[in-house]
Design a protein around this motif. Structure first.
Motif, PDB file in Angstrom:
ATOM      1  N   GLU A  82      -6.350 -20.934  -9.088  1.00 18.30           N
ATOM      2  CA  GLU A  82      -6.225 -21.950 -10.210  1.00 18.30           C
ATOM      3  C   GLU A  82      -6.647 -23.175  -9.805  1.00 18.30           C
ATOM      4  O   GLU A  82      -6.210 -23.702  -8.876  1.00 18.30           O
TER       5      GLU A  82
ATOM      6  N   GLY B 120       2.094 -34.394 -20.538  1.00 20.08           N
ATOM      7  CA  GLY B 120       1.388 -33.672 -19.593  1.00 20.08           C
ATOM      8  C   GLY B 120       2.139 -33.891 -18.173  1.00 20.08           C
ATOM      9  O   GLY B 120       2.430 -35.063 -17.836  1.00 20.08           O
TER      10      GLY B 120
ATOM     11  N   ASN C 291      -3.026 -17.452  -6.144  1.00 20.14           N
ATOM     12  CA  ASN C 291      -2.153 -16.395  -6.027  1.00 20.14           C
ATOM     13  C   ASN C 291      -2.675 -15.132  -5.822  1.00 20.14           C
ATOM     14  O   ASN C 291      -3.637 -14.863  -6.583  1.00 20.14           O
TER      15      ASN C 291
ATOM     16  N   ALA D 237      -5.114 -24.679 -27.780  1.00 16.80           N
ATOM     17  CA  ALA D 237      -6.512 -24.291 -27.907  1.00 16.80           C
ATOM     18  C   ALA D 237      -6.645 -22.772 -27.457  1.00 16.80           C
ATOM     19  O   ALA D 237      -7.483 -21.897 -28.024  1.00 16.80           O
TER      20      ALA D 237
ATOM     21  N   HIS E 101      -0.625 -27.451 -31.756  1.00 17.14           N
ATOM     22  CA  HIS E 101      -2.096 -26.914 -31.871  1.00 17.14           C
ATOM     23  C   HIS E 101      -2.449 -26.588 -30.315  1.00 17.14           C
ATOM     24  O   HIS E 101      -2.500 -27.287 -29.423  1.00 17.14           O
TER      25      HIS E 101
ATOM     26  N   MET F 202       3.705 -26.462 -21.271  1.00 15.87           N
ATOM     27  CA  MET F 202       5.200 -26.894 -21.120  1.00 15.87           C
ATOM     28  C   MET F 202       5.430 -28.351 -21.697  1.00 15.87           C
ATOM     29  O   MET F 202       6.374 -28.412 -22.379  1.00 15.87           O
TER      30      MET F 202
ATOM     31  N   GLU G  66       9.252 -29.196 -14.200  1.00 12.01           N
ATOM     32  CA  GLU G  66      10.156 -30.267 -14.846  1.00 12.01           C
ATOM     33  C   GLU G  66       9.708 -31.443 -15.184  1.00 12.01           C
ATOM     34  O   GLU G  66       9.772 -32.072 -16.249  1.00 12.01           O
TER      35      GLU G  66
ATOM     36  N   GLY H  57       1.598 -21.513 -23.123  1.00  8.55           N
ATOM     37  CA  GLY H  57       1.792 -21.453 -21.666  1.00  8.55           C
ATOM     38  C   GLY H  57       0.913 -22.379 -20.694  1.00  8.55           C
ATOM     39  O   GLY H  57       1.647 -22.610 -19.914  1.00  8.55           O
TER      40      GLY H  57
HETATM   41  C1  LIG Z   1      -0.419 -21.286  -9.886  1.00 11.43           C
HETATM   42  C2  LIG Z   1       0.463 -22.477 -10.305  1.00 11.43           C
HETATM   43  C3  LIG Z   1       1.804 -22.305  -9.640  1.00 11.43           C
HETATM   44  C4  LIG Z   1       2.690 -23.366  -9.875  1.00 11.43           C
HETATM   45  N1  LIG Z   1       3.895 -23.164  -9.181  1.00 11.43           N
HETATM   46  C5  LIG Z   1       5.044 -24.019  -9.968  1.00 11.43           C
HETATM   47  C6  LIG Z   1       6.199 -23.761  -9.359  1.00 11.43           C
HETATM   48  O1  LIG Z   1       6.570 -22.944  -8.483  1.00 11.43           O
HETATM   49  N2  LIG Z   1       7.122 -24.620  -9.822  1.00 11.43           N
HETATM   50  C7  LIG Z   1       6.800 -25.493 -10.531  1.00 11.43           C
HETATM   51  O2  LIG Z   1       7.743 -26.476 -11.074  1.00 11.43           O
HETATM   52  N3  LIG Z   1       5.503 -25.719 -11.163  1.00 11.43           N
HETATM   53  C8  LIG Z   1       4.716 -25.068 -10.861  1.00 11.43           C
HETATM   54  N4  LIG Z   1       3.357 -25.292 -11.085  1.00 11.43           N
HETATM   55  C9  LIG Z   1       2.998 -26.611 -11.912  1.00 11.43           C
HETATM   56  C10 LIG Z   1       3.219 -26.230 -13.383  1.00 11.43           C
HETATM   57  O3  LIG Z   1       3.097 -24.902 -13.921  1.00 11.43           O
HETATM   58  C11 LIG Z   1       2.670 -27.229 -14.435  1.00 11.43           C
HETATM   59  O4  LIG Z   1       3.000 -28.516 -13.836  1.00 11.43           O
HETATM   60  C12 LIG Z   1       2.965 -26.942 -15.899  1.00 11.43           C
HETATM   61  O5  LIG Z   1       2.809 -25.771 -16.207  1.00 11.43           O
HETATM   62  C13 LIG Z   1       1.983 -28.040 -16.566  1.00 11.43           C
HETATM   63  O6  LIG Z   1       2.433 -28.051 -17.961  1.00 11.43           O
HETATM   64  P1  LIG Z   1       1.365 -28.963 -18.899  1.00 11.43           P
HETATM   65  O7  LIG Z   1       1.970 -28.807 -20.061  1.00 11.43           O
HETATM   66  O8  LIG Z   1       1.434 -30.242 -18.335  1.00 11.43           O
HETATM   67  O9  LIG Z   1       0.003 -28.726 -18.669  1.00 11.43           O
HETATM   68  P2  LIG Z   1      -0.799 -27.186 -19.049  1.00 11.43           P
HETATM   69  O10 LIG Z   1       0.101 -26.215 -18.801  1.00 11.43           O
HETATM   70  O11 LIG Z   1      -1.976 -27.483 -18.590  1.00 11.43           O
HETATM   71  O12 LIG Z   1      -0.861 -27.087 -20.435  1.00 11.43           O
HETATM   72  C14 LIG Z   1      -1.955 -27.817 -21.518  1.00 11.43           C
HETATM   73  C15 LIG Z   1      -2.123 -27.070 -22.701  1.00 11.43           C
HETATM   74  O13 LIG Z   1      -3.192 -27.676 -23.588  1.00 11.43           O
HETATM   75  C16 LIG Z   1      -4.063 -26.677 -23.853  1.00 11.43           C
HETATM   76  N5  LIG Z   1      -5.321 -27.437 -24.197  1.00 11.43           N
HETATM   77  C17 LIG Z   1      -6.160 -27.696 -23.509  1.00 11.43           C
HETATM   78  N6  LIG Z   1      -7.271 -28.438 -24.312  1.00 11.43           N
HETATM   79  C18 LIG Z   1      -6.839 -28.269 -25.502  1.00 11.43           C
HETATM   80  C19 LIG Z   1      -7.428 -28.737 -26.653  1.00 11.43           C
HETATM   81  N7  LIG Z   1      -8.634 -29.568 -26.808  1.00 11.43           N
HETATM   82  N8  LIG Z   1      -6.791 -28.863 -27.902  1.00 11.43           N
HETATM   83  C20 LIG Z   1      -5.304 -27.881 -27.839  1.00 11.43           C
HETATM   84  N9  LIG Z   1      -5.060 -27.451 -26.864  1.00 11.43           N
HETATM   85  C21 LIG Z   1      -5.440 -27.630 -25.624  1.00 11.43           C
HETATM   86  C22 LIG Z   1      -4.176 -25.706 -22.673  1.00 11.43           C
HETATM   87  O14 LIG Z   1      -4.697 -24.393 -23.331  1.00 11.43           O
HETATM   88  C23 LIG Z   1      -2.678 -25.471 -22.356  1.00 11.43           C
HETATM   89  O15 LIG Z   1      -1.746 -24.644 -22.737  1.00 11.43           O
HETATM   90  C24 LIG Z   1       2.395 -24.365 -10.742  1.00 11.43           C
HETATM   91  C25 LIG Z   1       1.116 -24.227 -11.386  1.00 11.43           C
HETATM   92  C26 LIG Z   1       0.010 -23.372 -11.129  1.00 11.43           C
HETATM   93  C27 LIG Z   1      -1.146 -23.306 -11.854  1.00 11.43           C
END
Ligand SMILES: Cc1cc2nc3c(=O)[nH]c(=O)nc-3n(C[C@H](O)[C@H](O)[C@H](O)COP(=O)(O)OP(=O)(O)OC[C@H]3O[C@@H](n4cnc5c(N)ncnc54)[C@H](O)[C@@H]3O)c2cc1C
Length: 421
Positions: A361, A390, A273, A22, A20, A1, A402, A27
Motif C-alpha cells: 500500500e 479521514g 504486507n 468510489a 457514495h 472507516m 480509531e 472499506g
Molecule cells: C496495510 C495497512 C495496515 C494498517 N494497519 C493498521 C493497524 O494495524 N491498526 C490501525 O488502527 N490502523 C491501521 N491502518 C490504518 C487504517 O487502515 C486507516 O487509518 C483507515 O482505514 C483509514 O480510513 P479512512 O476512512 O480515513 O480512509 P480510506 O480507508 O482511504 O477511505 C477512503 C474511502 O474513500 C473512497 N474514495 C476515494 N475517492 C473517492 C471519490 N472520489 N468518491 C467517493 N469515494 C471515494 C475510497 O475508495 C475509500 O473507500 C493500516 C493501514 C494500512 C493501509
C-alpha cells in the motif's frame, strides 16, 4: 472507516444517509478480498487495535460486530528478537499501577526501570519533537517503544512525531493493561468493519452506493448546493449536509477550488504486507496460539499474524525498502518468519517460501512527522454544510482505525447533526 463511522452515527439519529463509495466495495484501506493467486480471501493488511479504542468499539457495538473479533482477551504481546535471539511475552497488569514493570518475566528482557522516563518524555513532547528525541537508548526502546512507534505512526522514529506517539500512549498504556488488550479481525477486515456496518445502514434505511465516485461539488452562498458523481449531478436542498471522507489527495482535488487555503498532508508512507499461504494450517503453541500474532524485533518483518493457513507479515514505514527487489525481499522475510515461528509451531514451516502475495500500500498513511501533522485540517470548513473526515484530518491521533472513525464522528458533530457526548 471515517465515512462509515459518520454514516452509522447519523443514521442512528433518524436522518436519511447516502454513502457514495468510489470502489466496488466499502472499506478503503481496511478491506478483505478474494485473492486469485493465493486462492483464498485475505485482508489488504493486518490490522491490530486495542481495547482503548473507544470510538472503534462503539462502532462495532452499534453495527453488531463485537463477536467477530479475535485476540488473547488479555494485555499480552508475544515478541521475538531475531538479532539477539530472545523471546518474551509482554504481560501487562490490568490496572493503572504498572506492576508488570517490577516483574522480570512480564516485562521486556534487559529493560531498566529508569528507561521508563522515555514514556514520560513522549507524553510531554511538544509539536516539533521526534520520537527518537524522547527515547533513552536501551532494551525498552529497542524491543518495545521503537517497534510500537513505527507501527502506530507508520513512520520511522527519527522523523516521527513524539506528540502523536505521546497521544497514543496517553490513551492506551498510561491507562493500564485493561486499555491495551489487543484485537484483530477473526475472519477478515470486511467481515468485522464493513459488512456488518453496511447491513446495519441498510436496516436503518440508509443507502450505500458503491461505484459511485464523487467528481466535484457546486457551491453558492457559503454552502454546497450540488454533488457531481459518476451517476450524474445530485442537487442538494437546504437541509442536506456533506461529509467528504476520501483520502487527503482526493479531498484536496475535489475541494481546493471551493475552499481557498485548504491544506492537507502531502507526504505519505507505505505499508508492506506479505501473505504466505501454506498447504496445511500451522498449529501454533503458547502465546502465539493465544494471541494469533507475534511482534518481531531485529528483522525486516515487524508483526506476524496467523489466520488459518495464511501467515501474514507486516512491515510499516516501508518506503525504506522500496528499492529492493520484491522477490528477494519475500525470500528474506520468509527466512525470518521461519526463525520467528518455528519454535512456536508444533511442526516447523517448510524451507521453501510458501505461495505468497505482496500487498504494498504505497499511500498507506500520511507520514506522521511534526511537519505533516501541522497540515491536518479540522473537520469544520467555511462551507456551512460541508465537513471533512479521514485519518488525515486533525484528530490528535496518527492514522489508525480509531483516528479514522473518530474523524467521522467529529465531522458529524461539526455539522451539528448529532451533539457530542
Ligand atoms: C496495510 C495497512 C495496515 C494498517 N494497519 C493498521 C493497524 O494495524 N491498526 C490501525 O488502527 N490502523 C491501521 N491502518 C490504518 C487504517 O487502515 C486507516 O487509518 C483507515 O482505514 C483509514 O480510513 P479512512 O476512512 O480515513 O480512509 P480510506 O480507508 O482511504 O477511505 C477512503 C474511502 O474513500 C473512497 N474514495 C476515494 N475517492 C473517492 C471519490 N472520489 N468518491 C467517493 N469515494 C471515494 C475510497 O475508495 C475509500 O473507500 C493500516 C493501514 C494500512 C493501509
Amino acid at each position: 472507516m471515517a465515512g462509515l463511522a459518520a454514516a452509522v452515527e447519523v443514521a442512528g439519529s433518524g436522518r436519511h444517509v447516502i454513502v457514495h463509495e468510489a470502489g466496488r466495495a466499502c472499506g478503503g484501506r481496511a478491506r478483505s478480498y478474494d485473492d486469485k493467486q493465493l486462492g483464498c480471501r485475505i485482508d489488504n493488511g493486518n490490522h491490530l487495535f486495542l481495547s482503548a479504542n473507544k470510538t472503534l468499539f462503539r462502532y462495532l457495538g452499534l453495527t453488531g460486530a463485537l463477536d467477530t473479533l479475535a485476540g488473547p482477551k488479555a494485555p499480552l504481546f508475544p515478541f521475538v528478537d531475531l538479532e539477539e535471539d530472545a523471546r518474551w511475552t509482554l504481560d501487562l497488569s490490568r490496572g493503572r499501577m504498572p506492576w508488570w514493570v517490577f516483574q522480570p518475566h512480564r516485562r521486556v528482557p534487559d529493560m531498566r526501570l529508569p528507561d521508563l522516563r522515555s514514556l514520560y518524555a513522549l507524553m510531554q513532547a511538544g509539536p516539533d519533537t521526534t520520537v527518537s528525541d524522547c527515547l533513552l537508548p536501551g532494551a525498552l526502546a529497542r524491543r518495545l517503544l521503537e517497534p510500537l512507534a513505527v507501527s502506530a505512526l507508520n513512520t520511522d522514529c527519527a522523523t516521527g512525531s513524539a506528540a502523536l506517539m505521546g497521544a497514543v500512549i496517553k490513551q492506551s498504556l498510561s491507562l493500564g493493561g485493561s486499555a491495551c488488550i489487543p484485537f484483530h479481525a477473526r475472519d477478515g477486515l470486511s467481515e468485522t468493519f464493513v459488512d456488518p456496518a453496511v447491513a446495519h445502514l441498510r436496516a436503518m434505511r440508509a443507502e450505500v452506493r458503491t461505484q459511485s465516485r464523487m467528481t466535484g461539488i457546486e457551491t453558492a452562498q457559503g454552502r454546497v448546493t450540488a454533488l457531481h458523481t459518476a451517476e450524474g449531478t445530485i442537487p442538494l436542498d437546504a437541509e442536506d449536509h456533506v461529509i467528504v471522507a476520501t483520502p487527503a489527495p482526493v479531498a484536496r482535488g475535489l475541494l481546493e477550488n471551493h475552499l481557498h487555503g485548504l491544506v492537507t498532508p502531502t507526504a505519505f508512507e507505505s505499508i508492506l504486507n506479505l501473505h504466505f499461504r501454506l498447504d496445511t494450517p500451522p498449529q501454533p503453541i503458547g502465546s502465539f496460539a493465544r494471541c494469533g500474532f507475534m511482534g518481531v524485533v531485529g528483522g525486516i518483518a515487524e508483526w506476524v499474524f496467523l489466520r488459518g493457513s495464511v501467515l501474514s507479515v507486516t512491515v510499516s514505514a516501508a518506503n525504506r525498502h522500496a528499492a529492493r527487489d520484491p522477490e528477494d525481499l519475500a525470500r528474506a522475510i520468509w527466512r525470518e518468519v521461519r526463525r520467528a515461528c518455528d519454535p512456536t509451531l508444533s511442526i516447523p514451516l517448510p524451507a521453501a517460501p510458501a505461495e505468497q502475495r505482496i500487498v504494498w500500500e504505497k499511500r498507506a498513511t500520511f507520514a506522521a512527522t511534526p511537519e505533516q501533522n501541522r497540515l491536518r485540517p479540522g473537520p469544520a470548513t467555511p462551507l456551512a454544510n460541508l465537513a471533512l473526515a479521514g485519518d488525515w484530518t486533525n484528530t490528535g491521533l496518527p492514522a489508525t482505525l480509531e483516528g479514522a472513525m473518530r474523524s467521522g464522528i467529529l465531522a458529524v458533530h461539526a455539522l451539528g447533526l448529532r451533539a457530542p457526548g
